[in-house]
Design a protein around this motif. Structure first.
Motif, mmCIF file in Angstrom:
data_model
loop_
_atom_site.group_PDB
_atom_site.id
_atom_site.type_symbol
_atom_site.label_atom_id
_atom_site.label_comp_id
_atom_site.label_asym_id
_atom_site.label_seq_id
_atom_site.Cartn_x
_atom_site.Cartn_y
_atom_site.Cartn_z
ATOM 1 N N LYS A 134 -2.475 22.554 16.139
ATOM 2 C CA LYS A 134 -2.392 22.584 14.880
ATOM 3 C C LYS A 134 -2.719 21.362 14.236
ATOM 4 O O LYS A 134 -2.003 20.250 14.642
ATOM 5 N N VAL A 135 -2.682 21.200 12.864
ATOM 6 C CA VAL A 135 -3.040 19.851 12.146
ATOM 7 C C VAL A 135 -2.315 20.091 10.701
ATOM 8 O O VAL A 135 -2.675 21.032 10.111
ATOM 9 N N LEU A 136 -1.235 19.304 10.506
ATOM 10 C CA LEU A 136 -0.730 19.010 9.238
ATOM 11 C C LEU A 136 -1.124 17.683 8.310
ATOM 12 O O LEU A 136 -0.949 16.781 9.022
ATOM 13 N N LEU A 137 -1.540 17.756 7.144
ATOM 14 C CA LEU A 137 -1.655 16.711 6.330
ATOM 15 C C LEU A 137 -0.654 16.402 5.708
ATOM 16 O O LEU A 137 0.062 17.144 5.315
ATOM 17 N N ASP A 138 -0.516 15.007 5.213
ATOM 18 C CA ASP A 138 0.251 14.262 4.348
ATOM 19 C C ASP A 138 -0.041 14.419 3.063
ATOM 20 O O ASP A 138 -1.025 13.843 2.439
ATOM 21 N N ALA A 139 0.523 15.286 2.146
ATOM 22 C CA ALA A 139 0.236 15.448 0.803
ATOM 23 C C ALA A 139 1.134 14.505 0.027
ATOM 24 O O ALA A 139 2.307 15.055 -0.152
ATOM 25 N N VAL A 140 0.580 13.766 -0.764
ATOM 26 C CA VAL A 140 1.324 12.730 -1.619
ATOM 27 C C VAL A 140 1.149 13.218 -2.925
ATOM 28 O O VAL A 140 0.143 13.065 -3.774
ATOM 29 N N LEU A 141 1.966 13.926 -3.541
ATOM 30 C CA LEU A 141 1.520 14.954 -4.784
ATOM 31 C C LEU A 141 2.866 14.560 -5.917
ATOM 32 O O LEU A 141 2.627 14.914 -6.970
ATOM 33 N N ASN A 142 3.642 13.627 -5.445
ATOM 34 C CA ASN A 142 4.606 13.162 -6.745
ATOM 35 C C ASN A 142 4.224 11.942 -7.616
ATOM 36 O O ASN A 142 4.516 11.876 -8.601
ATOM 37 N N HIS A 143 3.385 11.067 -6.909
ATOM 38 C CA HIS A 143 2.887 9.981 -7.486
ATOM 39 C C HIS A 143 1.462 9.503 -6.834
ATOM 40 O O HIS A 143 1.054 10.076 -5.809
#
Length: 456
Positions: A98-107
């Motif tokens: 499986k694959v998880l992406l790094d989601a930078v949603l704070n800034h």
């Protein structure tokens, strides 16, 4: 139950591993470095190691380290094109990963397209509400305004999640990531900075995607998982049925390496009992936190440990404790790295994966967590009960519906014999396949680990 609880995660910081320049020049043609994960054997290495999930740190267009996003929808030109990311995900899926992406949603970064519009059009910008702007202030770039940033870092512009238009935009970004790249979930960067209301909104988006994937992938594999980055405090602030599925377990991380360095196994034992024990006051029993001994933000464990000979014992503990184990690229063969400004030494370029005795040991531990392997049910779903704790030894039990596993860790450089009531006479070490007789004491070799699957 989903695929995540039974997984072994492998973390890669692509901008580092692939040797990307530290700065994005904003003009050059895409360099297809991300393909190296396929072409240089990293996907095959992960499969051989026993990883079932790849967690990718930032891959989208940014100014420098990936956490100063410019464009959420385009792969960073230093890594290639969107087709390269899709090819990597497809290669992983073909290998059962499986694959998880790094989601930078704070800034975002100052070059994020919506923030550039605000700098140009000020109050008239349709995106002005996406940020917390002081129109009467100023900044070091003499913009004639100031703005909230992340932890005082002026080039990381804080997003304002009380703006519904921003949240709708980011929800569409996540939907497009799943649709275009077929990813299986997200690591939420600095989730501890995101308020519960916004996390609950993200969980609703994740649930929506899960439901849409169910017919294609089946019940177990459909879950679109959210793993929040958290440091300390009560993780229930960010993890729950309506929040993140899981969070990073920094509390246990500290106990893991510190217990060995200080010859004080009671530290990590306290954390494990507090987190996963059977008492009414224990905090996260039944939850699957993401456990690790290093990552892209902390010193490499081969550097952090005072005695690197303890690495096998430490990994044995990591893979046996409640939760989901995560291995950071290169650490499975002992890559070293101290933390300095920029963290470049923690995120090195590596030409190809390597394999040594430590790697083989980590692979043997990962095999024990493969669904269907003896002991795997207990390791993924079993409760936690401490049986003995000494300065350099820890003995505990993981019991599930069908299995009872006793884990013995000896971090000392001499043999240790545990004397305890195993409630049965015999067991099998699921790491080596060797039979074990509990009569007369149970010896564990120096710097050794045993996973004894009890006969009853």
């Amino acid at each position: 139950m989903s695929w995540y609880e039974e997984s072994v995660v492998y973390q890669v910081y692509p901008l580092g591993l692939c040797g990307a320049p530290h700065q994005n020049d904003g003009a050059s043609e895409p360099e297809r470095r991300l393909r190296r994960l396929i072409d240089d054997g990293w996907v095959g290495h992960m499969s051989r190691l026993g990883a079932s999930c790849l967690m990718l740190n930032p891959v989208f267009q940014s100014s420098s380290h990936g956490y100063d996003t410019i464009d959420y929808l385009t792969l960073d030109r230093r890594l290639g094109t969107n087709d390269d990311l899709r090819a990597l995900v497809d290669a992983c899926h073909e290998a059962g990963i499986k694959v998880l992406l790094d989601a930078v949603l704070n800034h975002v970064g100052r070059d994020f397209w919506a923030f550039r519009d605000v700098l140009q059009n000020r109050e008239a910008s349709p995106y002005a509400g996406w940020f917390n702007i002081d129109w009467g202030g100023n900044d070091e770039w003499d913009d004639g305004l100031s703005y909230e940033c992340w932890q005082g870092v002026p080039y990381l512009v804080k997003l304002n999640h009380s703006d519904f238009a921003l949240n709708d935009y980011l929800a569409d970004v996540i939907r497009q990531w799943e649709r275009e790249f077929d990813v299986d979930g997200l690591r939420l960067d600095v989730a501890y900075c995101l308020d519960r209301g916004y996390l609950a909104y993200l969980r609703r988006i994740a649930n929506e995607l899960t439901e849409a994937r169910r017919g294609r992938l089946g019940e177990r594999d459909a879950e679109f998982v959210l793993v929040g980055e958290t440091m300390f405090g009560d993780y229930r602030q960010w993890m729950g049925d309506e929040l993140c599925h899981s969070v990073t377990n920094y509390e246990a991380y500290k106990g893991l390496w510190s217990s060995l360095n200080a010859a004080n196994m009671h530290e990590v034992a306290y954390a494990l009992e507090r987190q996963s024990g059977s008492h009414p006051w224990d905090l996260y029993t039944g939850r699957h936190l993401l456990n690790f001994v290093d990552n892209h933000d902390v010193p490499r464990i081969a550097t952090r440990l005072d005695d690197p000979r303890q690495l096998p014992a430490l990994y044995g503990l990591l893979f046996a404790m409640p939760g989901v184990p995560c291995v950071y690229y290169g650490s499975e063969w002992g890559v070293e790295g101290e933390q300095h400004f920029g963290d470049y030494e923690l995120r090195p370029a590596l030409d190809a994966p390597e394999w040594n005795d430590l790697t083989s040991w980590v692979a043997s531990l990962a095999a024990c967590r493969r669904p269907g392997h003896p002991g795997a049910e207990a390791l993924a779903w079993g409760d936690y009960a401490q049986l003995d704790c000494q300065p350099r030894q820890l003995l505990f039990q993981r019991q599930s519906e069908h299995e009872r596993l006793i884990v013995a860790v000896n971090a000392a450089d001499e043999p240790h014999t545990f004397h305890f009531d195993a409630r049965c006479g015999r067991a099998v070490d699921v790491i080596t396949g060797e039979d074990h007789d509990f009569g007369g004491g149970s010896e564990v070799p120096p710097l050794g680990v045993r996973y004894w699957l009890c006969e009853r």
